[in-house]
Write an enzyme that holds these catalytic residues in place. Structure first.
Site, PDB file in Angstrom:
ATOM      1  N   HIS A 120      34.228  47.288  47.060  1.00  0.00           N
ATOM      2  CA  HIS A 120      32.671  47.453  47.150  1.00  0.00           C
ATOM      3  C   HIS A 120      32.092  46.998  48.586  1.00  0.00           C
ATOM      4  O   HIS A 120      32.832  46.491  49.057  1.00  0.00           O
ATOM      5  CB  HIS A 120      32.054  46.883  45.991  1.00  0.00           C
TER       6      HIS A 120
ATOM      7  N   HIS B 160      29.835  44.993  49.641  1.00  0.00           N
ATOM      8  CA  HIS B 160      29.526  43.542  50.000  1.00  0.00           C
ATOM      9  C   HIS B 160      30.157  42.987  51.073  1.00  0.00           C
ATOM     10  O   HIS B 160      31.278  43.205  51.375  1.00  0.00           O
ATOM     11  CB  HIS B 160      29.643  42.470  48.762  1.00  0.00           C
TER      12      HIS B 160
ATOM     13  N   ASP C   5      31.372  40.343  52.152  1.00  0.00           N
ATOM     14  CA  ASP C   5      32.597  39.581  52.277  1.00  0.00           C
ATOM     15  C   ASP C   5      33.721  40.227  51.751  1.00  0.00           C
ATOM     16  O   ASP C   5      34.888  39.782  52.166  1.00  0.00           O
ATOM     17  CB  ASP C   5      32.334  38.350  51.092  1.00  0.00           C
ATOM     18  N   HIS C   6      33.754  41.576  51.848  1.00  0.00           N
ATOM     19  CA  HIS C   6      34.591  42.471  51.585  1.00  0.00           C
ATOM     20  C   HIS C   6      34.981  43.591  52.554  1.00  0.00           C
ATOM     21  O   HIS C   6      36.029  44.203  52.659  1.00  0.00           O
ATOM     22  CB  HIS C   6      34.680  43.147  50.128  1.00  0.00           C
TER      23      HIS C   6
ATOM     24  N   HIS D  97      29.385  44.900  38.752  1.00  0.00           N
ATOM     25  CA  HIS D  97      28.750  44.062  39.491  1.00  0.00           C
ATOM     26  C   HIS D  97      27.376  44.253  40.137  1.00  0.00           C
ATOM     27  O   HIS D  97      26.830  45.349  39.473  1.00  0.00           O
ATOM     28  CB  HIS D  97      29.881  44.198  41.096  1.00  0.00           C
TER      29      HIS D  97
ATOM     30  N   ASP E 192      35.081  42.778  42.666  1.00  0.00           N
ATOM     31  CA  ASP E 192      34.189  41.790  41.842  1.00  0.00           C
ATOM     32  C   ASP E 192      33.492  42.245  40.615  1.00  0.00           C
ATOM     33  O   ASP E 192      33.135  43.445  40.726  1.00  0.00           O
ATOM     34  CB  ASP E 192      32.903  41.397  42.962  1.00  0.00           C
TER      35      ASP E 192
ATOM     36  N   HIS F  30      39.477  35.213  44.845  1.00  0.00           N
ATOM     37  CA  HIS F  30      37.713  35.114  44.966  1.00  0.00           C
ATOM     38  C   HIS F  30      37.232  33.875  44.330  1.00  0.00           C
ATOM     39  O   HIS F  30      36.386  33.944  43.305  1.00  0.00           O
ATOM     40  CB  HIS F  30      37.559  36.467  44.120  1.00  0.00           C
TER      41      HIS F  30
END
Ligand SMILES: [Zn+2]
Ligand SMILES: [Zn+2]
EC number: 3.1.26.11
Length: 313
Positions: free
Chosen positions: A63, A65, A67-68, A140, A210, A268
């Site tokens: 996804h 976001h 942090d990914h 998510h 996530d 995670h």
């Protein structure tokens, strides 16, 4: 086939752990590695690992976001500076293409290898004679996917002793037998069923993005030999998990149990758990539901073993 964790933290990095990324190394199977998510500084983590940017064949983004994905433009730029890097495909949800075009474009970064960006909305993502990749939506705050890799069954081992006895030397004839063809040596016809053991069952690895508990998880994880599931919080913070569309370790373990997987790896982790010891409750809570659980540790390798082999250990 093995997993190598490059980042195991949720949201932000800490001095102990980096943001999310995990590599599926398939050096024996296809001489390459696949990356799942690419949080900021993933390329720095790779520098401290046995992985090589040039050997990366595919990157799957769960996804969009930060942090990914924040590590992706930097990693692609660095890979470009290595001459002769082979083509690379990046798969992910809608928005991936724009993200890469804008970041690489605005910084005038030149990509010197064949870069294919594939946006998808789940379903069959990739298939060749060795492996199949399917994706399905999770739950998510934004569109998030899990990936299920199904390795195809491989031919069994040849009975070398018998072949030697019959005067068959290692070479192309061995390949023919493995491909299911009969051969003739010194007037003797040898059929594959005489010398070939039972086929080796392909392994299944499921890596989720996530998510909070969601109906999409079960079909993705059903019968997998190994499941990588996020476990952002301990049970104490189940309300936070629900609110922020994440899972607790117990919820991850319940999903693993329901899907009948061989092994569960939790990753995670919330940055509220600073030291490795603070992660222990996550492991304890998960193991109470699904005993064959491990915590993902950065720069550690987790072999993907067929579930039936493990029972014999
Ligand atoms: Zn995250
Ligand atoms: Zn997220």
């Amino acid at each position: 086939m093995e997993l190598y964790f490059l980042g195991t933290n949720a949201g932000l990095p800490t001095t102990q752990r980096n943001v999310t990324s995990v590599a599926l190394r398939m050096l024996e199977e296809r001489r390459s590695s696949w990356l799942f998510d690419c949080g900021e500084a993933t390329q720095h983590q790779i520098l401290h690992s046995p992985l090589k940017l040039s050997r990366l064949e595919k990157i799957f983004i769960t996804h969009m976001h930060g942090d990914h994905v924040f590590g992706l433009p930097g990693l692609l730029s660095s890979r470009s500076s290595q001459e002769g890097s082979p083509p690379l495909t990046v798969y992910g949800p809608q928005g991936l293409k724009q993200f890469l075009e804008v970041t690489l474009g605005a910084t005038q970064s030149r990509v010197t290898f064949g870069l294919d960006i594939v946006e998808h909305a789940g379903g069959l993502i990739f298939e060749d004679e060795q492996i199949k990749v399917e994706a399905a939506a999770l739950e998510h705050r934004i569109e998030s996917y899990g990936y299920r890799m199904t390795e195809k069954d491989r031919p069994g081992s040849l009975n070398m002793e018998l072949l030697r006895e019959w005067g068959v030397r290692p070479g192309p004839e061995y390949g023919k037998l493995k491909n299911g063809e009969s051969i003739t040596v010194d007037g003797r016809t040898i059929t594959p069923d005489q010398v070939l053991g039972p086929p080796k069952r392909g392994r299944i690895v499921t890596i989720l993005g996530d998510t909070r508990p969601a109906p999409g998880i079960d079909p993705l994880a059903a019968g997998a030999d190994l499941l990588v599931h996020e476990a952002t919080f301990t049970d104490e913070f189940a309300d936070l998990a629900q609110k922020y569309y994440h899972s607790t370790a117990v919820q991850a373990a319940e999903a693993a149990k329901k899907a009948g997987v061989g092994e569960l790896i939790l990753t995670h982790f919330s940055s509220r758990y600073k030291d490795p010891e603070q992660l222990q409750p996550l492991l304890d809570e998960a193991r109470a539901v699904f005993p064959n659980t491990q915590l993902a540790m950065e720069h550690e390798t987790y072999p993907v073993r067929p579930a039936q082999d493990r029972e014999k250990d």
